[in-house]
Design an enzyme around this catalytic site. Structure first.
Site, PDB file in Angstrom:
ATOM      1  N   GLY A 518      -3.791 -10.246  -0.799  1.00  0.00           N
ATOM      2  CA  GLY A 518      -2.640  -9.703  -0.063  1.00  0.00           C
ATOM      3  C   GLY A 518      -2.895  -7.970  -0.239  1.00  0.00           C
ATOM      4  N   ARG A 519      -2.053  -7.425   0.742  1.00  0.00           N
ATOM      5  CA  ARG A 519      -2.115  -6.018   0.669  1.00  0.00           C
ATOM      6  C   ARG A 519      -0.528  -5.399   0.396  1.00  0.00           C
ATOM      7  NH1 ARG A 519      -6.398  -2.950   2.668  1.00  0.00           N
ATOM      8  NH2 ARG A 519      -8.218  -4.451   2.734  1.00  0.00           N
ATOM      9  N   GLY A 520      -0.413  -4.655  -0.655  1.00  0.00           N
ATOM     10  CA  GLY A 520       0.842  -4.163  -0.966  1.00  0.00           C
ATOM     11  C   GLY A 520       0.833  -2.693  -0.550  1.00  0.00           C
ATOM     12  N   SER A 522       0.916  -0.306  -1.902  1.00  0.00           N
ATOM     13  CA  SER A 522       0.076   0.732  -2.589  1.00  0.00           C
ATOM     14  C   SER A 522      -1.347   0.430  -3.117  1.00  0.00           C
ATOM     15  CB  SER A 522       0.884   1.096  -3.979  1.00  0.00           C
ATOM     16  OG  SER A 522       1.288   0.063  -4.720  1.00  0.00           O
ATOM     17  N   GLY A 523      -1.592  -0.823  -2.628  1.00  0.00           N
ATOM     18  CA  GLY A 523      -3.093  -1.367  -3.070  1.00  0.00           C
ATOM     19  C   GLY A 523      -3.365  -2.792  -2.698  1.00  0.00           C
ATOM     20  N   LYS A 539      -3.757  -6.332  -8.990  1.00  0.00           N
ATOM     21  CA  LYS A 539      -3.449  -5.363  -7.806  1.00  0.00           C
ATOM     22  C   LYS A 539      -4.229  -4.145  -8.121  1.00  0.00           C
ATOM     23  CE  LYS A 539       0.265  -2.907  -6.651  1.00  0.00           C
ATOM     24  NZ  LYS A 539       1.738  -2.812  -6.213  1.00  0.00           N
ATOM     25  N   ASP A 633      11.731  -1.489  -0.951  1.00  0.00           N
ATOM     26  CA  ASP A 633      10.662  -2.367  -0.034  1.00  0.00           C
ATOM     27  C   ASP A 633      10.774  -3.595   0.149  1.00  0.00           C
ATOM     28  OD1 ASP A 633       8.802  -2.065   1.817  1.00  0.00           O
ATOM     29  OD2 ASP A 633       7.118  -1.902   0.770  1.00  0.00           O
TER      30      ASP A 633
END
Ligand SMILES: *[C@@H]1O[C@H](CO)[C@@H](O)[C@H](O)[C@H]1NC(C)=O
Ligand SMILES: *[C@@H]1O[C@H](CO)[C@@H](O)[C@H](O)[C@H]1NC(C)=O
Ligand SMILES: *[C@@H]1O[C@H](CO)[C@@H](O)[C@H](O)[C@H]1NC(C)=O
Ligand SMILES: *[C@@H]1O[C@H](CO)[C@@H](O)[C@H](O)[C@H]1NC(C)=O
Ligand SMILES: *[C@@H]1O[C@H](CO)[C@@H](O)[C@H](O)[C@H]1NC(C)=O
Ligand SMILES: *[C@@H]1O[C@H](CO)[C@@H](O)[C@H](O)[C@H]1NC(C)=O
Ligand SMILES: *[C@@H]1O[C@H](CO)[C@@H](O)[C@H](O)[C@H]1NC(C)=O
Ligand SMILES: *[C@@H]1O[C@H](CO)[C@@H](O)[C@H](O)[C@H]1NC(C)=O
Length: 799
Positions: A518-520, A522-523, A539, A633
């Site tokens: 996954g991609r959050g 911030s990273g 992460k 978010d």
């Protein structure tokens, strides 16, 4: 040539530097002193270099004068402290061996916080012996004062514990201040461990249920002396003798009364720089009294350590402190016909018995308790013919699989609703959600559906919050001197509860960051497998300089929370430029995959469960914690699904702490994700929890409709969102069932619960109000949704 010359000079320089460092003395004459500013230098070092004494930092700008063992270049183990409960300022404080023969510690304003009171003019030297004893000798070479005479929480080999002396534990792990546990010789000459807390005091070792002789002790030797020797043999004058599991040799050893109330013998493993436990007084940690306060239950597991929980129907008196225990959410009824009992297998509370009856049937024990108004429960053991312990107060509670008895709590007959309200039991410190199941009532038959609330247990008696409060407290006390530039120090202490990984470990765990999951904001998140085979999500933050703030924001927030609908963090890595966070891994990835990718469909019941779970998680963030947390978010990408589709909110990289008055904060830049962002972001209004309520509204609509509602914004500006909300409102007002149904995701093929649909749409519409004051709070959302929750959450309790 010049190069060689230069390197010779350099080497000499290094050598001399090294020399000055090694020059620390083991003995000093009168007139010597050390300022706290030079706390990186020891005052004295024992001749064999094992022990050092000097200023020891116990918090930002707070120091004690201590003796420690350096286990390696970084870690120190404090074995004695002069001023454990009155630390001094990090500026202007001083320790001095004065000309009048006194060793004195002065705080910055000149006040003496501690002194040896050895006003003997013939005192001449102070030395730190190889035993770890700090001694002041007179001119004849006899000692006039020694640190061995006033132990703190540790006994070193050959340091005697004598009559009238006490070993007192530290308040919490890694701290030096005095806690509630002591080791001492009682007036019957027996060496004992006692919990001496603010409310009760209670002896727990040796086994208080036996007399001295049954415990292998004698009361007749009044010399009251206990000593550990260097081979690991501990001998007490009351007949108690124990030897270390690694008896013999010349290990460095210590006997410490730890902050969890257990007395342990340690030996230093020199090759690893770690302390190995070679004996402990209480193999079962929950046998220590006072750990969880009144009405609290202690439970131990090797993986989680000690955890505390309140009895079902009880709540913590002070959410930050288990010492204050729990209070009932109901009132006891004196009328026997209005009480019944709830059974807890394997649970017992030590002491506070109204009476003690042997050879009594269970039924008579029940009657005995009902007859007396002050009886709030009883323990019953079916050993032989049955033993009954009615109690008027519940302390020293524990839950242990091999305990032979059961505990029966007296509760009012119509107390189910009171016991039910799961919300009240939240705790914002280090807690783990935990479902507790009570057995059906013993009295009356109408109680089969007793519903128990979630009980949140606290991992470790003194959680991170206390540590943070201590740091903050010191900061307030001392801020006139220096305002810390970074609160990172405080965070670092908070982190002691998390495992710190090295970058190498995580690189290995993720097979060099191979599998991206996954991609959050911030990273990037990778799948990893730890040594203990636990699957985790790692992460990795992209750019440190830019995201340092986000890293600490996330750690800071996640360090405070623990709720079943918020993702849990296991550990982190902060090494050079690398910043990584290690989370529990979710079997089912994030909600967006299920909603917007065609090959997967969520059932209606799963959707409702997710909607409710996310609301509970946000309500916890907004309303339950010491400081309110705004996530900022909320979107399907940040909602992870466990195997049972229980949602967990993730990614706190943009989260903000807000004051409890709800006044919000101002921000000059926008956070969050377009499409899910409330209008006030664009209007530069103060940001409150209501921004999360708005985003939640979008997510709820997406759950119902099974497609991106948020996308519509980007194509057509804000107006489109308004129009879809308008559509929903009109349809709801019209009450036309067909029109309402048409909003539902077609993939469900008509399989949904109509009542739940209507409430979800209602809630979504109100969450999406432009005017934030008209949006509900997350608490209200939970209340609205939970009324339509048809899951039988509590079915376990009715078996
Ligand atoms: C210092 O002690 C902590 C906790 O005991 C341990 O995790 C850490 O690895 C130690 N540091 C070093 C350099 O040994
Ligand atoms: C010095 O400071 C301490 C703590 O701030 C205070 O308790 C004490 O009274 C002060 N002493 C003097 C002499 O000002
Ligand atoms: C101080 O006295 C102790 C105990 O009498 C003795 O062991 C130690 O060697 C003495 N130290 C010095 C420097 O005389
Ligand atoms: C009492 O205890 C001391 C210290 O352990 C020991 O030396 C002494 O022999 C004991 N006295 C008796 C009578 O057992
Ligand atoms: C030190 O610890 C390591 C790992 O736990 C162990 O293998 C080793 O035997 C220990 N050494 C001693 C002297 O106990
Ligand atoms: C206890 O409650 C029952 C039922 O409400 C009532 O009939 C009875 O009189 C009460 N007994 C006492 C002692 O108050
Ligand atoms: C309840 O128990 C206490 C303590 O044993 C006793 O003093 C009291 O008299 C009892 N009350 C009744 C009503 O039996
Ligand atoms: C005691 O522990 C068992 C096993 O972990 C658990 O099922 C039970 O709910 C616990 N009881 C209480 C009252 O915490």
């Amino acid at each position: 040539m010049a190069y060689m010359f230069f390197s010779v000079i350099l080497m000499q320089l290094l050598f001399s530097l090294h020399n000055t460092k090694a020059q620390a003395q083991f003995s000093l004459n009168k007139g010597s002193s050390l300022e706290v500013e030079r706390h990186d230098q020891p005052f004295l070092v024992s001749e064999d270099q094992t022990f050092s004494c000097g200023f020891y930092p116990i918090g930002k700008n707070a120091f004690t004068f201590s003796i420690w063992i350096s286990t390696n270049s970084i870690n120190k183990t404090v074995v004695w402290t002069a001023n454990r409960d009155s630390p001094v300022n990090g500026y202007g404080s001083q320790v001095s061996f004065r000309r009048d023969g006194n060793l004195v510690i002065r705080d910055v304003n000149g006040s003496v916080v501690w002194s040896t009171s050895t006003n003997s003019l013939d005192a001449s030297t102070i030395s730190l012996l190889n035993t770890g004893n700090l001694v002041i000798n007179n001119t004849k070479g006899n000692s006039v004062w020694q640190s061995f005479g006033s132990p703190t929480d540790t006994l070193l080999p050959y340091q005697p514990l004598t009559k009238g002396k006490k070993i007192i534990s530290a308040m919490a792990k890694g701290e030096v201040s005095s806690g509630y546990y002591s080791l001492y010789f009682d007036s019957d000459n027996v060496l004992k461990l006692i919990y001496d807390g603010p409310v009760i005091s209670s002896i727990y070792w040796p086994n208080p249920g036996n007399n001295a002789f049954q415990n292998g002790r004698t009361t007749y030797n009044s010399s009251r002396l206990a000593v550990l020797d260097e081979t690991g043999l501990f001998i007490s004058s009351d007949g108690f003798t124990v030897s270390a599991s690694d008896l013999g040799g010349s290990n460095i050893r210590r006997l410490t009364l730890d902050s969890d109330g257990n007395l342990r013998m340690y030996s230093l493993n020199k090759s690893h720089g770690s302390w190995d436990v070679s004996w402990e007084a209480l193999p079962k940690p929950c046998d220590v009294h006072g750990l969880c306060g009144q009405n609290g239950i202690c439970q131990y597991s090797p993986s989680q350590g000690i955890t505390c929980s309140c009895l079902p129907g009880y709540e913590m008196n002070n959410r930050n402190n288990w010492n204050e225990g729990c209070k009932p959410k109901f009132t006891y009824s004196c009328n026997a016909t209005k009480s019944h009992f709830v059974e807890f297998p394997q649970v017992d509370f030590y002491g506070f018995d109204l009476s003690y009856s042997q050879q009594i049937s269970f039924h008579d024990c029940v009657k005995l308790c009902l007859q007396n108004c002050t009886c709030i429960g009883f323990g019953y053991r079916l050993t032989g013919t049955g033993v009954c312990y009615p109690k008027n107060a519940l302390f020293n509670g524990f839950n242990s699989t091999n305990f032979p008895g059961r505990f029966y709590l007296r509760v009012p007959i119509h107390s189910n609703d009171l016991i039910l309200n799961s919300h009240d039991n939240l705790d914002c410190t280090n807690v783990t959600p935990h479902m507790v199941v009570g057995s059906p009532s013993m009295f009356g038959t109408s109680q089969n559906n007793t519903k128990w609330s979630y009980i949140f247990i606290f991992v470790g008696v003194f959680g991170a919050l206390e540590t943070v409060l201590l740091v903050i407290g010191w900061w307030y006390l001392l801020r006139d001197r220096e305002v810390p530039k970074s609160i990172e120090e405080g965070y670092k202490r908070l982190l002691s509860q998390f495992r710190r990984f090295t970058y190498g470990e995580l690189k290995e765990a993720t097979s060099n960051f191979k599998e991206e999951i996954g991609r959050g904001s911030s990273g990037v998140v990778y799948r990893g497998v730890l040594d203990d085979k636990r699957v985790v999500a790692v992460k990795k933050l992209n750019d440190v300089t830019q995201e340092e703030e986000e890293f600490w924001a996330e750690v800071n927030v996640i360090g405070r929370i623990n709720h079943m609908n918020l993702v849990r963090m296991f550990g982190l890595c902060s090494e050079r430029k690398h910043r990584l966070l290690v989370y529990e891994h979710m079997e089912n990835r994030s909600l967006d995959k299920f909603l917007f990718e065609n090959d997967m469909t969520l059932q209606w019941s799963q959707r409702f469960k997710i909607g409710l779970g996310v609301a509970k998680g946000l309500a916890y963030l907004h309303h339950e914690c010491l400081e309110w947390v705004i996530h900022c978010d909320v979107k399907p990408e940040n909602i992870l699904l466990a195997r049972d589709f229980e949602p967990k909110i993730a990614d706190f990289g943009l989260a903000k702490l807000s004051k409890r008055d709800g006044s919000g904060f101002n921000t000059s830049y926008m956070r969050g994700t377009t499409g899910y962002m409330a209008p006030e972001w664009a209007l530069h209004l103060p940001i409150t929890g209501k921004v999360d309520v708005y985003s939640y509204g979008v997510v709820l609509l997406e759950l119902v409709m099974g497609r991106r509602v948020s996308d519509w914004v980007s194509s057509d500006g804000e107006g489109r969102m308004r129009s879809i909300t308008g559509d929903v409102r009109r349809v709801l007002e019209g009450g036309d069932e067909l029109a309402i149904t048409s909003l539902v995701d077609v993939k469900l093929q008509g399989q949904f619960n109509n009542e739940q649909l209507v409430i979800m749409l209602r809630v979504a519409a109100s969450c999406l109000e432009e005017e934030r004051n008209r949006r509900p709070t997350m608490d209200e959302v939970v209340k609205d949704l939970i009324a339509f929750d048809e899951r039988d959450d509590y079915s376990l309790s009715s078996n």
